[in-house]
Scaffold this motif. Structure first.
Motif, PDB file in Angstrom:
ATOM      1  N   LYS A   1      -2.682   8.497  15.089  1.00 48.80           N
ATOM      2  CA  LYS A   1      -3.417   8.938  13.901  1.00 48.80           C
ATOM      3  C   LYS A   1      -2.820   8.329  12.633  1.00 48.80           C
ATOM      4  CE  LYS A   1      -6.474  11.414  11.707  1.00 48.80           C
ATOM      5  NZ  LYS A   1      -7.903  11.024  11.790  1.00 48.80           N
ATOM      6  N   ALA A   2      -1.497   8.201  12.610  1.00 45.96           N
ATOM      7  CA  ALA A   2      -0.813   7.721  11.409  1.00 45.96           C
ATOM      8  C   ALA A   2      -1.134   6.271  11.077  1.00 45.96           C
ATOM      9  CB  ALA A   2       0.697   7.888  11.566  1.00 45.96           C
ATOM     10  N   ILE A   3      -1.554   5.491  12.066  1.00 45.55           N
ATOM     11  CA  ILE A   3      -1.837   4.081  11.785  1.00 45.55           C
ATOM     12  C   ILE A   3      -3.298   3.829  11.410  1.00 45.55           C
ATOM     13  CG2 ILE A   3       0.047   3.340  13.297  1.00 45.55           C
ATOM     14  CD1 ILE A   3      -2.103   2.408  15.312  1.00 45.55           C
ATOM     15  N   ASP A   4      -4.081   4.866  11.265  1.00 45.89           N
ATOM     16  CA  ASP A   4      -5.494   4.706  10.894  1.00 45.89           C
ATOM     17  C   ASP A   4      -5.704   3.799   9.679  1.00 45.89           C
ATOM     18  OD1 ASP A   4      -6.528   6.183  12.962  1.00 45.89           O
ATOM     19  OD2 ASP A   4      -6.857   8.015  11.799  1.00 45.89           O
ATOM     20  N   PRO A   5      -4.870   3.895   8.628  1.00 47.82           N
ATOM     21  CA  PRO A   5      -5.136   3.060   7.446  1.00 47.82           C
ATOM     22  C   PRO A   5      -5.150   1.565   7.730  1.00 47.82           C
ATOM     23  CG  PRO A   5      -3.603   4.822   6.897  1.00 47.82           C
ATOM     24  CD  PRO A   5      -3.773   4.852   8.386  1.00 47.82           C
ATOM     25  N   PHE A   6      -4.450   1.133   8.772  1.00 45.22           N
ATOM     26  CA  PHE A   6      -4.399  -0.292   9.079  1.00 45.22           C
ATOM     27  C   PHE A   6      -5.747  -0.858   9.544  1.00 45.22           C
ATOM     28  CE2 PHE A   6       0.309   0.340   9.762  1.00 45.22           C
ATOM     29  CZ  PHE A   6       0.712  -0.539   8.770  1.00 45.22           C
TER      30      PHE A   6
ATOM     31  N   LEU B   1       3.608   2.527  13.684  1.00 47.37           N
ATOM     32  CA  LEU B   1       3.196   1.329  14.431  1.00 47.37           C
ATOM     33  C   LEU B   1       4.385   0.728  15.175  1.00 47.37           C
ATOM     34  CD1 LEU B   1       1.032  -0.746  15.136  1.00 47.37           C
ATOM     35  CD2 LEU B   1       1.643  -1.980  13.038  1.00 47.37           C
ATOM     36  N   GLU B   2       5.537   0.659  14.546  1.00 47.88           N
ATOM     37  CA  GLU B   2       6.723   0.120  15.220  1.00 47.88           C
ATOM     38  C   GLU B   2       7.045   0.934  16.472  1.00 47.88           C
ATOM     39  OE1 GLU B   2       9.762  -2.011  12.239  1.00 47.88           O
ATOM     40  OE2 GLU B   2       9.476   0.115  11.790  1.00 47.88           O
ATOM     41  N   ALA B   3       6.927   2.252  16.370  1.00 47.04           N
ATOM     42  CA  ALA B   3       7.206   3.101  17.523  1.00 47.04           C
ATOM     43  C   ALA B   3       6.182   2.869  18.633  1.00 47.04           C
ATOM     44  CB  ALA B   3       7.216   4.567  17.099  1.00 47.04           C
ATOM     45  N   ILE B   4       4.918   2.722  18.268  1.00 49.91           N
ATOM     46  CA  ILE B   4       3.863   2.482  19.258  1.00 49.91           C
ATOM     47  C   ILE B   4       4.099   1.152  19.967  1.00 49.91           C
ATOM     48  CG2 ILE B   4       1.399   1.975  19.522  1.00 49.91           C
ATOM     49  CD1 ILE B   4       0.889   4.034  17.277  1.00 49.91           C
ATOM     50  N   VAL B   5       4.433   0.123  19.209  1.00 53.47           N
ATOM     51  CA  VAL B   5       4.710  -1.184  19.800  1.00 53.47           C
ATOM     52  C   VAL B   5       5.892  -1.109  20.757  1.00 53.47           C
ATOM     53  CG1 VAL B   5       5.513  -3.529  19.275  1.00 53.47           C
ATOM     54  CG2 VAL B   5       3.660  -2.507  17.924  1.00 53.47           C
TER      55      VAL B   5
ATOM     56  N   GLU C   1       0.829  -1.202   0.000  1.00 58.12           N
ATOM     57  CA  GLU C   1       0.000   0.000   0.000  1.00 58.12           C
ATOM     58  C   GLU C   1       0.870   1.260   0.000  1.00 58.12           C
ATOM     59  OE1 GLU C   1      -3.262  -0.132  -0.103  1.00 58.12           O
ATOM     60  OE2 GLU C   1      -3.885  -2.060   0.752  1.00 58.12           O
ATOM     61  N   PRO C   2       0.446   2.321  -0.698  1.00 59.74           N
ATOM     62  CA  PRO C   2       1.276   3.529  -0.785  1.00 59.74           C
ATOM     63  C   PRO C   2       1.501   4.223   0.551  1.00 59.74           C
ATOM     64  CG  PRO C   2      -0.900   3.913  -1.749  1.00 59.74           C
ATOM     65  CD  PRO C   2      -0.781   2.440  -1.513  1.00 59.74           C
ATOM     66  N   TRP C   3       0.590   4.078   1.493  1.00 47.91           N
ATOM     67  CA  TRP C   3       0.697   4.733   2.789  1.00 47.91           C
ATOM     68  C   TRP C   3       1.497   3.908   3.800  1.00 47.91           C
ATOM     69  CZ3 TRP C   3      -1.253   1.027   5.827  1.00 47.91           C
ATOM     70  CH2 TRP C   3      -2.246   0.190   5.307  1.00 47.91           C
ATOM     71  N   PHE C   4       1.909   2.694   3.399  1.00 49.88           N
ATOM     72  CA  PHE C   4       2.502   1.751   4.353  1.00 49.88           C
ATOM     73  C   PHE C   4       3.754   2.254   5.067  1.00 49.88           C
ATOM     74  CE2 PHE C   4       5.466  -1.690   5.337  1.00 49.88           C
ATOM     75  CZ  PHE C   4       4.695  -2.471   6.190  1.00 49.88           C
ATOM     76  N   PRO C   5       4.752   2.813   4.378  1.00 51.57           N
ATOM     77  CA  PRO C   5       5.990   3.164   5.085  1.00 51.57           C
ATOM     78  C   PRO C   5       5.775   4.085   6.287  1.00 51.57           C
ATOM     79  CG  PRO C   5       6.356   3.230   2.724  1.00 51.57           C
ATOM     80  CD  PRO C   5       4.874   3.059   2.919  1.00 51.57           C
ATOM     81  N   THR C   6       4.981   5.126   6.123  1.00 46.72           N
ATOM     82  CA  THR C   6       4.735   6.064   7.221  1.00 46.72           C
ATOM     83  C   THR C   6       3.930   5.401   8.330  1.00 46.72           C
ATOM     84  OG1 THR C   6       4.786   7.964   5.721  1.00 46.72           O
ATOM     85  CG2 THR C   6       3.700   8.269   7.846  1.00 46.72           C
ATOM     86  N   ALA C   7       2.891   4.667   7.946  1.00 50.88           N
ATOM     87  CA  ALA C   7       2.036   4.026   8.947  1.00 50.88           C
ATOM     88  C   ALA C   7       2.785   2.941   9.704  1.00 50.88           C
ATOM     89  CB  ALA C   7       0.801   3.435   8.266  1.00 50.88           C
ATOM     90  N   PHE C   8       3.616   2.180   9.009  1.00 51.24           N
ATOM     91  CA  PHE C   8       4.334   1.090   9.669  1.00 51.24           C
ATOM     92  C   PHE C   8       5.390   1.623  10.625  1.00 51.24           C
ATOM     93  CE2 PHE C   8       7.344  -2.474   9.984  1.00 51.24           C
ATOM     94  CZ  PHE C   8       6.468  -3.466  10.387  1.00 51.24           C
ATOM     95  N   ALA C   9       6.060   2.702  10.238  1.00 50.80           N
ATOM     96  CA  ALA C   9       7.048   3.311  11.136  1.00 50.80           C
ATOM     97  C   ALA C   9       6.384   3.782  12.419  1.00 50.80           C
ATOM     98  CB  ALA C   9       7.743   4.467  10.430  1.00 50.80           C
TER      99      ALA C   9
END
Length: 279
Positions: free
Chosen positions: A169-174, A155-159, A145-153
């Motif tokens: 907010k950045a992980i909303d697409p998931f 998510l990694e920080a949240i985890v 997905e085009p939004w994946f790099p920002t959202a995954f980064a």
């Protein structure tokens, strides 16, 4: 707007969509009104939806005692709605955090539940939680997905425990099977329909007794449907499957390509699945 009175005197409202046999619908959030459920992808073609606005949300009044926002203390609201509708037994559909209330009601009033549909349910009430690594593995399925790099980064920080409002907010697409402009607008509207004070109380200490709930669910005799979204980061399929295993008569299904709001991702799959179970 039809209303009824909760045991503590609070006036609660509900919305009616469609005709036919009633289906009480409990929204999640926690503590969002029922607006975001829409018509559940067209389910009113099969059932009359009774969509509750939980206390302090939507058209329902705020209670005098904010402590009554706690999940276990709202069981009486569902029972009062059943009585108001004049139903001996009810079919219940609950989404996300609403599943905690539905399961609490089912364990407290098992004879009053005919069928129970749990849609991408929260599993806090039974102390089942996905690990951060499980969520990361599931998230990697969206790497194209085009939004994946920002959202995954984010998510990694949240985890890793580095939680900020911006990262959340950045992980909303998931949480959606598809992320487009229409979905962004839908997601943005959520904040307008959630009572943050009530949400903070919903899972307050004492809200859940997982051991007692698990024991009660083990003897719950009514048919249960647990529906998971294939890519739902909130309630991964493995977690939903574990929940289904707590019931003696549960059907577990995974909606292909769906996130946390499966009726939006593929209503043509979602609606007949729910309707068939409820028939």
């Amino acid at each position: 707007m039809p209303t009824f009175t909760a045991p503590d005197g609070t006036t609660l409202a509900y919305h009616v969509r469609g005709d036919g046999a009633p289906l009480i619908c409990l929204p999640g959030g926690p503590m969002q009104d029922s607006t975001y459920l829409g018509d559940l992808g067209g389910l009113p073609a099969h059932r009359r939806l009774i969509m509750l606005d939980p206390r302090g949300t939507g058209h329902s009044a705020k209670p005098q005692d904010p402590a009554t926002y706690r999940c276990d203390r709202m069981i009486g609201d569902v029972e009062a709605l059943r009585h108001h509708l004049g139903l001996d037994r009810v079919d219940l559909l609950a989404h996300c955090a609403g599943a905690s209330m539905a399961m609490s009601y089912a364990t407290s009033h098992p004879a009053r539940v005919a069928k129970l549909a749990l849609i991408t349910p929260s599993t806090k009430a039974v102390a089942i939680e996905p690990t951060g690594q499980a969520r990361l593995r599931l998230a990697r399925l969206r790497a194209h997905e085009p939004w994946f790099p920002t959202a995954f980064a984010a998510l990694e920080a949240i985890v890793a425990g580095e939680v900020t409002a911006e990262r959340v907010k950045a992980i909303d697409p998931f949480f959606y099977g598809r992320w487009d402009e229409e979905t962004e607008v839908y997601q943005a509207a959520h904040d307008e329909h959630r009572n943050d004070e009530a949400a903070a109380q919903y899972t307050a200490e004492g809200a859940f007794d997982p051991e007692a709930t698990r024991a009660a669910l083990a003897s719950f005799g009514a048919p249960v449907l647990v529906l998971a979204g294939e890519v739902d980061l909130n309630t991964p399929p493995s977690v939903a499957a574990e929940l289904a295993g707590l019931f003696p008569d549960a059907e577990f299904v995974v909606q292909p390509g769906a996130g946390h709001f499966p009726w939006r991702d593929d209503s043509a799959w979602f609606v007949p699945t729910i309707a068939t179970f409820l028939d």
